[in-house]
Structure formats: C-alpha cells, structure tokens
Enzyme design. Structure first.
Site, PDB file in Angstrom:
ATOM      1  N   GLU A   1       4.700   4.883   4.259  1.00 29.32           N
ATOM      2  CA  GLU A   1       3.784   4.149   3.365  1.00 29.32           C
ATOM      3  C   GLU A   1       3.424   4.954   2.111  1.00 29.32           C
ATOM      4  OE1 GLU A   1      -0.420   4.149   3.787  1.00 29.32           O
ATOM      5  OE2 GLU A   1      -0.327   4.898   5.841  1.00 29.32           O
TER       6      GLU A   1
ATOM      7  N   LYS B   1      -4.612   0.005  -4.457  1.00 27.48           N
ATOM      8  CA  LYS B   1      -4.353   0.071  -3.018  1.00 27.48           C
ATOM      9  C   LYS B   1      -4.060  -1.358  -2.572  1.00 27.48           C
ATOM     10  CE  LYS B   1      -6.960   0.822   1.255  1.00 27.48           C
ATOM     11  NZ  LYS B   1      -8.255   1.252   1.807  1.00 27.48           N
TER      12      LYS B   1
ATOM     13  N   SER C   1      -9.822  -3.810   9.326  1.00 32.43           N
ATOM     14  CA  SER C   1      -8.652  -3.659   8.459  1.00 32.43           C
ATOM     15  C   SER C   1      -7.607  -4.746   8.705  1.00 32.43           C
ATOM     16  CB  SER C   1      -8.017  -2.292   8.700  1.00 32.43           C
ATOM     17  OG  SER C   1      -6.817  -2.194   7.972  1.00 32.43           O
ATOM     18  N   ALA C   2      -6.989  -5.178   7.610  1.00 33.50           N
ATOM     19  CA  ALA C   2      -5.872  -6.132   7.700  1.00 33.50           C
ATOM     20  C   ALA C   2      -4.683  -5.512   8.448  1.00 33.50           C
ATOM     21  CB  ALA C   2      -5.452  -6.572   6.304  1.00 33.50           C
TER      22      ALA C   2
ATOM     23  N   LYS D   1      -9.045   7.760  13.640  1.00 35.03           N
ATOM     24  CA  LYS D   1     -10.125   8.744  13.599  1.00 35.03           C
ATOM     25  C   LYS D   1     -11.456   8.047  13.770  1.00 35.03           C
ATOM     26  CE  LYS D   1      -8.566   9.926   9.499  1.00 35.03           C
ATOM     27  NZ  LYS D   1      -7.806   8.693   9.248  1.00 35.03           N
TER      28      LYS D   1
HETATM   29  N1  PSU Z   1      -6.105   6.475   7.391  1.00 37.49           N
HETATM   30  C1  PSU Z   1      -5.731   7.691   6.977  1.00 37.49           C
HETATM   31  N2  PSU Z   1      -5.081   7.822   5.793  1.00 37.49           N
HETATM   32  C2  PSU Z   1      -4.807   6.747   5.004  1.00 37.49           C
HETATM   33  C3  PSU Z   1      -5.205   5.446   5.464  1.00 37.49           C
HETATM   34  C4  PSU Z   1      -5.835   5.355   6.653  1.00 37.49           C
HETATM   35  O1  PSU Z   1      -5.968   8.669   7.656  1.00 37.49           O
HETATM   36  O2  PSU Z   1      -4.221   6.921   3.929  1.00 37.49           O
HETATM   37  C5  PSU Z   1      -4.836   4.253   4.636  1.00 37.49           C
HETATM   38  C6  PSU Z   1      -3.610   3.534   5.216  1.00 37.49           C
HETATM   39  O3  PSU Z   1      -2.797   3.096   4.151  1.00 37.49           O
HETATM   40  C7  PSU Z   1      -4.211   2.344   5.915  1.00 37.49           C
HETATM   41  C8  PSU Z   1      -5.364   2.037   5.007  1.00 37.49           C
HETATM   42  O4  PSU Z   1      -3.339   1.250   6.050  1.00 37.49           O
HETATM   43  O5  PSU Z   1      -5.891   3.295   4.651  1.00 37.49           O
HETATM   44  C9  PSU Z   1      -6.404   1.171   5.656  1.00 37.49           C
HETATM   45  O6  PSU Z   1      -7.305   0.740   4.696  1.00 37.49           O
HETATM   46  P1  PSU Z   1      -8.291  -0.473   4.991  1.00 37.49           P
HETATM   47  O7  PSU Z   1      -9.161   0.023   6.114  1.00 37.49           O
HETATM   48  O8  PSU Z   1      -9.030  -0.665   3.710  1.00 37.49           O
HETATM   49  O9  PSU Z   1      -7.442  -1.632   5.412  1.00 37.49           O
HETATM   50 MN    MN Z   2     -11.723  -2.725   5.246  1.00 38.15          MN
END
Ligand code: PSU
Ligand code: MN
Length: 306
Positions: free
Chosen positions: A27, A89, A143-144, A162
C-alpha cells in the site's frame, strides 16, 4: 469496468501474473501518512527489495493521475513520500472523485485491496489495518478497511492491530462480516508493536502452505471477501507492552483534546506515538512491515504452487 481507463498495471507485474508467478501488493498510505520522510521512502523501497529476495514480485499500489496504478515506479514512491500528508489519503469513498478529476492519491488497505483484486493479485502485505476505533460506540469511527475485507478477495498480511483501536470490537466486527482471522504461529492476536494483546485469533496456522490452502479453498467455494493474516513482530524488535499502553493512551487523550477525528486520526496518533517513544515505535514499525513482506511472499509462492 473499462479497465484500461482507470487501471494501470506495470509490465513486470502483468507478466508475473500471466506466468502464474507470485506477486505481493503493497500500500501507499503507509508511505505518505504512516511514516515521516525519508524513512517512508527508504522503507517502501526496502520492502520491495525484501519481497524480491523472498522470491516474489512487489506491486506497490497508488492512484496516479486518475488511475489505480499497480506496480508504481521508484520515482513515484519518492514523490508520494516527499509529498506526505499533502497527498490525498484515498479510501474506497475517495475513488469516484479522484479518478474523475485525474488526481493522485495514496491507497489505504481498502483501496489497495481494490487495486490488487482488479489486477488479479491475491496477497497484500502491510503494517497495520484500520479497525473499530476506541469510542466507536459514540463516534461510529469504523475503518472502511473492515468492509473491504468483508467483500474483496485479497489476503491481507499485517502485524495485528494496535491499541489505538478497540481490538475486541474490531474482532467482533470481522466475525460478523465473515472474515477469518489467522495467527501465524500464534493463538493470540498480535498488537502491532507488541506480540500479545490478550485477544485470541480464530485459527493458528504455522506454515505459509497451510494459509495458502485455506485461501485456495475459500476461492474454490466462491466465498467472497479477504482473509486476515496476523503476524507477530519478531521478538527482538517487540516493544514493552506496559510502555506502549501508556504512550498510546497519552496519544489518544491528546487527539481527543484537540478534537482530531475522521481520516486524520490514525496519522496523528502514529506521529504522536513516534515522538513519545523517541522514534522507537517507527523502528519497530519498519521491522514488522519487512517481516510481513517476507510472509506475504511465502504465501503468494505457496498459492502459485497449488
Ligand atoms: N495503521 C498503521 N499505519 C498506517 C495505517 C494504519 O499502522 O499507515 C493506514 C493504512 O493505510 C490503513 C489506514 O488502511 O491507515 C486506515 O485509515 P482509516 O482508519 O482512516 O480507514
Ligand atoms: Mn475512520
């Protein structure tokens, strides 16, 4: 879908897939939003090299000029890393506008899965996934990534989640959505920087071949959605649980004081945790991503020989 219009796949990745050789998707939000420059670019390139040394072809995915691009170049990785938080993002909901405007975006786990699936890649390695945030019962911040795991057929290798997330609720959500959570050599869900979380995975599997066999059966049965493989950080790089709990709690409290929410929260917390641990969390993060790249390559290889 008019594939050529919105999807670009590098010749190297195309050829590997056509010849049934192993490919591992990677990613790009981890590059732009997950780590600071220049460690982000160094790590992204080292992860690609690790995948290669493990016998698979790396395919870093991002949105470049309105195309979901699979197997981006070194220069493009450098560009995303330098631009950092200035890059959008991009999760699933961002795709329609970014693609129609011809813009760039860094792909989260959700959008990297979408790109991998469109290109025909079965395995994706990263650090951590998004999940159910602490306090989601009032914020509804889920998260999606979890919905994508429920519907898109790509196996995601991560180091668990985490504790910026509510790990118990994240596991419940995955169960509801029918996502199998596998522990590689462990019965316990790893907690990213730490090997233990106090929560159990669904199944412990000890070999890449066993994981590949489960993926293969899922495909044969036509069961949609991904599989989540959780791989504990190697012992020598793991961080102290009590210390991490304390620092993560501090970072979460700061975020709530400042009213940070939505897509900004994960990057904010990662950065704060890095400062609070004087950079040690970043070191651990790099090591666990490399460890996942190796396992991702092993699973992709095993899948190719079924
Ligand atoms: N956790 C990490 N490093 C990251 C992410 C999550 O330790 O870079 C990133 C990943 O790309 C994950 C995203 O898909 O954050 C999730 O964001 P959100 O919770 O806004 O969906
Ligand atoms: Mn979110």
């Amino acid at each position: 879908m008019n594939l050529n219009k919105y999807l670009w796949v590098s010749d190297e990745v195309k050829q590997a897939l056509a010849e049934n050789r192993p490919v591992v998707a990677l990613e790009s939000t981890i590059i732009s939003h997950g780590m600071p420059y220049p460690q982000n670019v160094e790590t992204a390139l080292l992860v690609e090299q690790t995948v290669r040394e493990s016998g698979a072809v790396p395919a870093t995915i991002a949105i470049i000029a309105g195309k979901i691009s699979v197997g981006i170049t070194k220069d493009q990785i450098e560009y995303l890393g330098k631009k950092g938080l200035g890059v959008t993002k991009a999760s699933r909901r961002d795709l329609p506008v970014l693609l129609s405007r011809g813009e760039d975006g860094a792909t989260t786990v959700a959008t990297t899965m979408i790109g991998a699936a469109l290109a025909g890649i079965k395995v994706f390695a990263t650090g951590g996934i998004g999940g159910v945030h602490r306090g989601a019962e009032t914020t509804m911040d889920i998260s999606a990534d979890l919905e994508e795991l429920a519907q898109t057929d790509v196996t995601v290798v991560c180091a668990g989640a985490k504790s910026i997330l509510d790990l118990g609720l994240t596991l419940e959500y995955l169960e509801t959505k029918g996502v199998t959570v596998i522990g590689y050599g462990t019965e316990e869900l790893p907690a990213f920087y730490c090997r233990k979380s106090g929560f159990k995975v669904d199944y412990r599997l000890d070999k890449a071949e066993e994981i590949a066999a489960a993926i293969h059966v899922k495909n044969e049965c036509g069961l949609s959605g991904g599989l989540l493989v959780t791989n504990p950080i190697p012992e020598e790089f793991a961080m102290d649980e009590a210390e991490m709990t304390a620092q993560i709690d501090k970072a979460v409290a700061m975020a709530s004081e400042l009213g940070i929410k939505g897509k900004e929260i994960t990057p904010f917390l990662l950065d704060k945790i890095k400062t609070l641990t004087e950079g040690r969390s970043l070191e651990a993060n790099i090591k666990l991503v490399l460890n996942n790249a190796r396992l991702g390559a092993a699973i992709a290889k095993a899948l190719c020989s079924i």
